[in-house]
Design an enzyme around this catalytic site. Structure first.
Site, short mmCIF file in Angstrom:
data_model
loop_
_atom_site.label_atom_id
_atom_site.label_comp_id
_atom_site.label_asym_id
_atom_site.label_seq_id
_atom_site.Cartn_x
_atom_site.Cartn_y
_atom_site.Cartn_z
N GLY A 16 0.40 -1.28 -0.12
CA GLY A 16 0.04 0.02 -0.05
C GLY A 16 0.63 1.44 -0.46
N SER A 81 -5.28 -2.42 5.63
CA SER A 81 -6.37 -1.77 6.38
C SER A 81 -7.34 -1.40 4.79
CB SER A 81 -6.79 -1.38 7.51
OG SER A 81 -8.36 -0.89 7.53
N TYR A 151 -14.81 1.48 9.60
CA TYR A 151 -13.69 1.59 9.83
C TYR A 151 -13.32 2.46 10.97
CZ TYR A 151 -8.44 4.41 8.03
OH TYR A 151 -7.61 4.77 9.06
N ARG A 192 -9.47 9.74 -2.10
CA ARG A 192 -8.74 11.30 -0.94
C ARG A 192 -8.63 12.39 -1.33
NH1 ARG A 192 -5.41 6.92 2.95
NH2 ARG A 192 -4.97 5.86 1.27
P1 NAD Z 1 -3.95 1.23 1.48
O1 NAD Z 1 -5.07 1.41 1.13
O2 NAD Z 1 -2.61 2.51 0.36
O3 NAD Z 1 -2.86 0.34 1.56
C1 NAD Z 1 -3.87 -0.25 2.57
C2 NAD Z 1 -2.94 -1.53 2.25
O4 NAD Z 1 -3.26 -3.04 3.67
C3 NAD Z 1 -3.45 -1.93 0.91
O5 NAD Z 1 -2.08 -2.05 -0.31
C4 NAD Z 1 -4.29 -3.78 0.75
O6 NAD Z 1 -4.17 -4.30 -0.20
C5 NAD Z 1 -3.74 -3.72 1.82
N1 NAD Z 1 -4.76 -4.90 2.67
C6 NAD Z 1 -6.38 -4.34 3.27
N2 NAD Z 1 -6.41 -5.48 3.33
C7 NAD Z 1 -6.16 -6.66 4.20
C8 NAD Z 1 -5.91 -8.07 4.02
N3 NAD Z 1 -6.84 -8.74 4.55
N4 NAD Z 1 -4.90 -8.49 4.71
C9 NAD Z 1 -3.59 -8.26 3.59
N5 NAD Z 1 -3.08 -7.22 3.45
C10 NAD Z 1 -4.55 -6.06 3.17
O7 NAD Z 1 -3.71 2.56 3.16
P2 NAD Z 1 -2.65 3.41 2.95
O8 NAD Z 1 -3.29 4.63 3.16
O9 NAD Z 1 -1.81 2.80 3.08
O10 NAD Z 1 -2.81 3.28 4.84
C11 NAD Z 1 -2.34 1.88 5.44
C12 NAD Z 1 -2.71 1.54 7.00
O11 NAD Z 1 -2.61 2.95 7.98
C13 NAD Z 1 -4.62 1.86 7.61
O12 NAD Z 1 -4.54 0.60 8.23
C14 NAD Z 1 -4.78 2.27 7.07
O13 NAD Z 1 -5.50 2.82 8.08
C15 NAD Z 1 -4.12 3.83 8.58
N6 NAD Z 1 -4.00 5.15 7.78
C16 NAD Z 1 -3.51 5.61 7.15
C17 NAD Z 1 -3.94 7.37 6.98
C18 NAD Z 1 -3.18 8.02 6.21
O14 NAD Z 1 -3.39 9.13 5.66
N7 NAD Z 1 -2.45 7.48 4.57
C19 NAD Z 1 -4.44 7.85 8.24
C20 NAD Z 1 -4.72 7.08 8.87
C21 NAD Z 1 -4.89 5.68 9.16
N1 UDP Z 2 -12.80 15.96 0.23
C1 UDP Z 2 -13.70 16.50 -0.73
N2 UDP Z 2 -13.33 15.91 -2.00
C2 UDP Z 2 -13.29 14.81 -2.21
C3 UDP Z 2 -13.20 14.42 -1.75
C4 UDP Z 2 -12.64 14.60 -0.30
O1 UDP Z 2 -13.67 17.84 -0.29
O2 UDP Z 2 -12.93 15.04 -3.17
C5 UDP Z 2 -13.14 16.48 1.51
C6 UDP Z 2 -13.99 15.28 2.57
O3 UDP Z 2 -15.47 15.35 2.43
C7 UDP Z 2 -13.31 15.13 3.87
C8 UDP Z 2 -12.37 15.94 3.65
O4 UDP Z 2 -11.90 16.21 1.73
O5 UDP Z 2 -13.64 16.91 4.46
C9 UDP Z 2 -10.72 14.62 3.90
O6 UDP Z 2 -11.24 13.77 2.98
P1 UDP Z 2 -10.30 12.70 2.78
O7 UDP Z 2 -10.86 11.73 1.72
O8 UDP Z 2 -9.10 12.91 2.37
O9 UDP Z 2 -9.88 11.68 4.31
P2 UDP Z 2 -10.78 12.14 5.40
O10 UDP Z 2 -10.26 13.19 6.41
O11 UDP Z 2 -11.95 11.99 5.34
O12 UDP Z 2 -10.91 10.86 6.20
#
Ligand code: NAD
Ligand code: UDP
Length: 320
Positions: A16, A81, A151, A192
């Site tokens: 991911g 996730s 979530y 996002r």
């Molecule tokens: P992402 O979707 O790019 O990565 C998640 C990865 O998990 C994917 O590669 C997906 O294929 C894998 N995955 C999902 N379910 C699975 C399963 N059952 N078995 C094996 N692999 C599985 O998202 P990301 O942004 O890289 O997020 C990674 C983690 O960080 C997540 O747990 C997410 O909740 C957490 N997180 C991310 C953010 C952010 O801003 N990016 C914010 C808060 C929390």
């Molecule tokens: N958002 C938006 N337009 C889009 C996508 C997201 O205005 O096309 C807004 C969404 O409603 C939220 C914020 O941008 O208030 C951040 O959204 P994102 O999906 O990145 O993640 P979140 O912080 O809500 O988990």
């Protein structure tokens, strides 16, 4: 270093966005890295540059199923996730399962291997917060039966399960609450706000602001987050720690910033605000500052420029 001394790290969700950056970071620190991923929202393109690296291994596996790994494991980073609101709305059961069953399986692996366990939790545990900025002591305001509940509650359960393994089985655990993080390798169509607005701006399409755009977010560059992850894993702090960038802005201000940085002529259009969309979000990072000596170093503009360059080359290659 002999093979026995090389630290072995397992990353679930390793294909991911965040998992792949973490793999790069750990490999650079000399770790051996095993990435487990079922590719449900990930992409092997994120790790293809690691093919041939003797210290890196990718295993396609759903971590809600039993995990078998031979040999020693020192660190487990549980990042699997669905993570974007449209992903977890489309994959509600998988999201609940990976937060619950996937966390149980990876904690079981940590216990069996006597490994240290790290949970990627989220600012979403605070829900639509009534405290601002959000500190780790705040218990949150989550609608369990709303569309985002799959979530938020999965992550809250995962935190509870992690603390149970820590308290009852003595597993060494760490919990990070990640606030909105952005950078190269985000999926262009994951919905996002960062990839959506950048791709829209680069293609000259309308920028879709939800609601009136007055909701706020605070955006952290991926390299800063990864540094915080490593410091937390290597610390002795078992309590949750917020990692994010406290610079807060409205979604409308963010749209205007993206249009400016992309030199775009896109117009802004307004779409309905999704249900339970948090109105405000900003991390209180005092704990990270005090216990990890960590704070973000990347300002928004250069971070966005790197991210825009990534999406621009995808568009030039006709990959999106
Ligand atoms: P992402 O979707 O790019 O990565 C998640 C990865 O998990 C994917 O590669 C997906 O294929 C894998 N995955 C999902 N379910 C699975 C399963 N059952 N078995 C094996 N692999 C599985 O998202 P990301 O942004 O890289 O997020 C990674 C983690 O960080 C997540 O747990 C997410 O909740 C957490 N997180 C991310 C953010 C952010 O801003 N990016 C914010 C808060 C929390
Ligand atoms: N958002 C938006 N337009 C889009 C996508 C997201 O205005 O096309 C807004 C969404 O409603 C939220 C914020 O941008 O208030 C951040 O959204 P994102 O999906 O990145 O993640 P979140 O912080 O809500 O988990």
């Amino acid at each position: 270093m002999s093979d026995e001394q090389v630290p072995v790290s397992v990353i679930t969700g390793g294909a991911g966005f965040l998992g792949s950056h973490l793999a790069d970071y750990l490999l650079a620190k000399g770790h051996q890295v095993v990435a487990l991923d079922n590719l449900i929202t990930g992409n092997v393109a994120n790790i293809e540059h690691l093919a041939g690296n003797k210290r890196f291994k990718f295993i396609e596996h759903d971590v809600t199923e039993y995990i078998y790994l031979p040999g020693k494991v020192d660190y487990i980073f549980h990042f699997a996730s669905p993570a974007s609101p449209i992903d977890y709305l489309e994959l509600p059961i998988q999201t609940l399962k990976v937060g619950a069953l996937g966390t149980h399986k990876t904690l079981g692996l940590a216990r069996a291997k006597k490994a240290r366990f790290f949970l990627a939790s989220t600012s979403e545990v605070y829900g639509d917060p009534l405290e601002h900025p959000q500190s780790e002591t705040y218990w949150g305001n989550v609608n369990p039966i709303g569309p985002r509940g799959v979530y938020d509650e999965a992550k809250r359960f995962a935190e509870a399960m992690t603390m149970a393994y820590h308290r009852y089985h003595g597993v060494e655990t760490r919990i990070i609450r990640i606030f909105n993080t952005y950078g190269p390798r985000m999926r262009p169509n994951d919905g996002r706000v960062v990839p959506t607005f950048i791709v829209q701006a680069l293609k000259g399409e309308p920028i879709t602001v939800f609601g009136e755009g007055q909701q706020t977010r605070s955006f952290c560059y991926v390299a800063d987050l990864i540094e915080g992850i490593y410091r937390l894993m290597m610390s002795d702090c078992a309590d949750p720690v917020n990692i994010g960038n406290p610079r807060e802005m409205s979604v409308l201000q963010f749209a205007e910033e993206i249009i400016r940085l992309c030199n775009s002529s896109s117009e802004i259009v307004y779409k309905p605000l999704p249900e339970d969309d948090p109105k405000i979000r900003q991390p209180n990072i005092s704990k990270a500052r005090e216990t990890l000596d960590w704070e973000p170093t990347m300002a928004l503009e250069p971070g966005l420029e790197k991210t825009i360059a990534y999406f621009r080359q995808l568009i030039e290659k006709n990959a999106i």
